[in-house]
Design an enzyme around this catalytic site. Structure first.
Site, PDB file in Angstrom:
ATOM      1  N   ASP A  33      14.555  64.392  83.881  1.00  0.00           N
ATOM      2  CA  ASP A  33      15.844  63.744  84.106  1.00  0.00           C
ATOM      3  C   ASP A  33      16.650  64.523  85.136  1.00  0.00           C
ATOM      4  O   ASP A  33      16.451  65.727  85.325  1.00  0.00           O
ATOM      5  CB  ASP A  33      16.639  63.659  82.803  1.00  0.00           C
ATOM      6  CG  ASP A  33      16.266  62.440  81.976  1.00  0.00           C
ATOM      7  OD1 ASP A  33      15.850  61.438  82.550  1.00  0.00           O
ATOM      8  OD2 ASP A  33      16.396  62.519  80.738  1.00  0.00           O
ATOM      9  N   ARG A  89      11.789  57.800  89.269  1.00  0.00           N
ATOM     10  CA  ARG A  89      12.744  56.881  88.644  1.00  0.00           C
ATOM     11  C   ARG A  89      14.014  56.873  89.501  1.00  0.00           C
ATOM     12  O   ARG A  89      14.657  57.905  89.675  1.00  0.00           O
ATOM     13  CB  ARG A  89      13.082  57.329  87.230  1.00  0.00           C
ATOM     14  CG  ARG A  89      14.141  56.425  86.545  1.00  0.00           C
ATOM     15  CD  ARG A  89      14.701  57.085  85.299  1.00  0.00           C
ATOM     16  NE  ARG A  89      13.662  57.365  84.325  1.00  0.00           N
ATOM     17  CZ  ARG A  89      13.741  58.315  83.398  1.00  0.00           C
ATOM     18  NH1 ARG A  89      14.800  59.100  83.336  1.00  0.00           N
ATOM     19  NH2 ARG A  89      12.752  58.518  82.546  1.00  0.00           N
TER      20      ARG A  89
END
Length: 309
Positions: free
Chosen positions: A135, A185
């Site tokens: 992340d 992502r």
């Protein structure tokens, strides 16, 4: 201004105490968080996979300042990955990791400790037959996170990274990370950033997202389109078609509890639709960022507060 206030509140210990003690909070949090325990996460994951969706699980936690706690978070991920392997869910589920939760901000050797803890998690993922995505947090962590990602990719080339479209640097970062085998992502970004490093207005951010997505779709990697915006989803499909991509060469991603009907529609059409599924006791920061992102979420929360008696 409201979004800025909520994002500031997400890092406020005083506000956290008030929100966590408010009785209806936990019922509302259940819309966005699978639960506090590993079993809760596995059950929710199983339910999602049964509907044709895939999952990325996040053991919630961030800004860890204690080495023992960072090691404990890595151990929690190892237990999670063992559970995914044992239940047969690993084929449809991976994990997402915040490096700040595994030691990135520790005052001494923080990056080294985060790298080693992340390496432990990657090894457990490889053993389970699945993958890991790192992340991204606020812009001050970007260089450190990408540096750690490069090191990990030497041994785990399938490692995914998150890039945030609202950062002015992201289009160039996409060019580097669009190589063959690379998993990226692309999200818009959920932190309050200064204008010097990030686009501010919705139109600017949307345009930046499309520019970055064009780079990823034209590259040799595996784009992960993280958006709930109907326009972005439509554009992603068009770009995939124009670049001759098959449905298994990219995926859509959405947050748990947001637009579930659209998630099911995309999955039913044969797309890979991955749900970001958070769980754990450290849900406060995540929850506040979800309130900041969507006014409807905040309205729902405030209505509950107004009627608590």
């Amino acid at each position: 201004m409201l979004r800025s206030a909520l994002l500031a509140a997400s890092r406020s210990p005083q506000v956290r105490t008030v929100v966590e003690k408010f009785p209806p909070t936990h019922a509302i949090v259940e819309r966005f968080v699978a639960g506090e325990l590993l079993d809760d996460a596995v059950t929710a994951c199983d339910d999602l996979v049964a509907t044709g969706r895939t999952v990325t699980l996040d053991h919630l936690g961030e800004d860890t300042k204690d080495a023992a706690q960072a090691a404990g978070t890595a151990e929690a991920y190892e237990h999670l990955l063992t559970a995914l392997k044992d239940t047969g869910l690993a084929a449809g589920a991976e994990v997402s990791v915040k490096l700040s939760a595994v030691g990135q901000f520790l005052p001494v050797d923080g990056e080294k400790i985060a790298l080693e803890n992340a390496r432990r998690i990657c090894a457990a993922a490889a053993d389970a037959g699945t993958t890991v995505t790192l992340d991204m947090e606020d812009h001050t962590t970007t260089d450190s996170t990408l540096s750690i990602a490069r090191e990990l990719r030497a041994d785990y080339p399938w490692l995914g990274v998150v890039l945030q479209a609202y950062l002015r640097r992201t289009e160039e970062d996409c060019k580097e990370f669009a190589a063959e085998g690379s998993r990226v992502r692309l999200c818009k970004g959920a932190y309050k950033e200064p204008e010097s490093v990030a686009f501010q207005g919705k139109r600017e951010v949307d345009l930046a997202y499309v520019r970055a997505l064009k780079v990823l779709m034209a590259g040799q990697g595996y784009p992960m389109v993280a958006s709930h915006d109907p326009n972005m989803i439509k554009i992603a499909g068009q770009l995939a078609e124009w670049n001759g991509r098959k449905r298994d060469s990219f995926e859509y991603q959405m947050l748990y509890g947001i637009r579930p009907e659209e998630q099911l529609r995309l999955a039913a059409e044969g797309n890979t639709m991955r749900v970001y599924l958070p769980y754990g006791q450290e849900w406060y920061g995540y929850f506040m960022r979800r309130l900041a992102e969507r006014p409807a979420n905040l309205t729902f929360f405030l209505r509950a507060m107004a009627t608590r008696g």
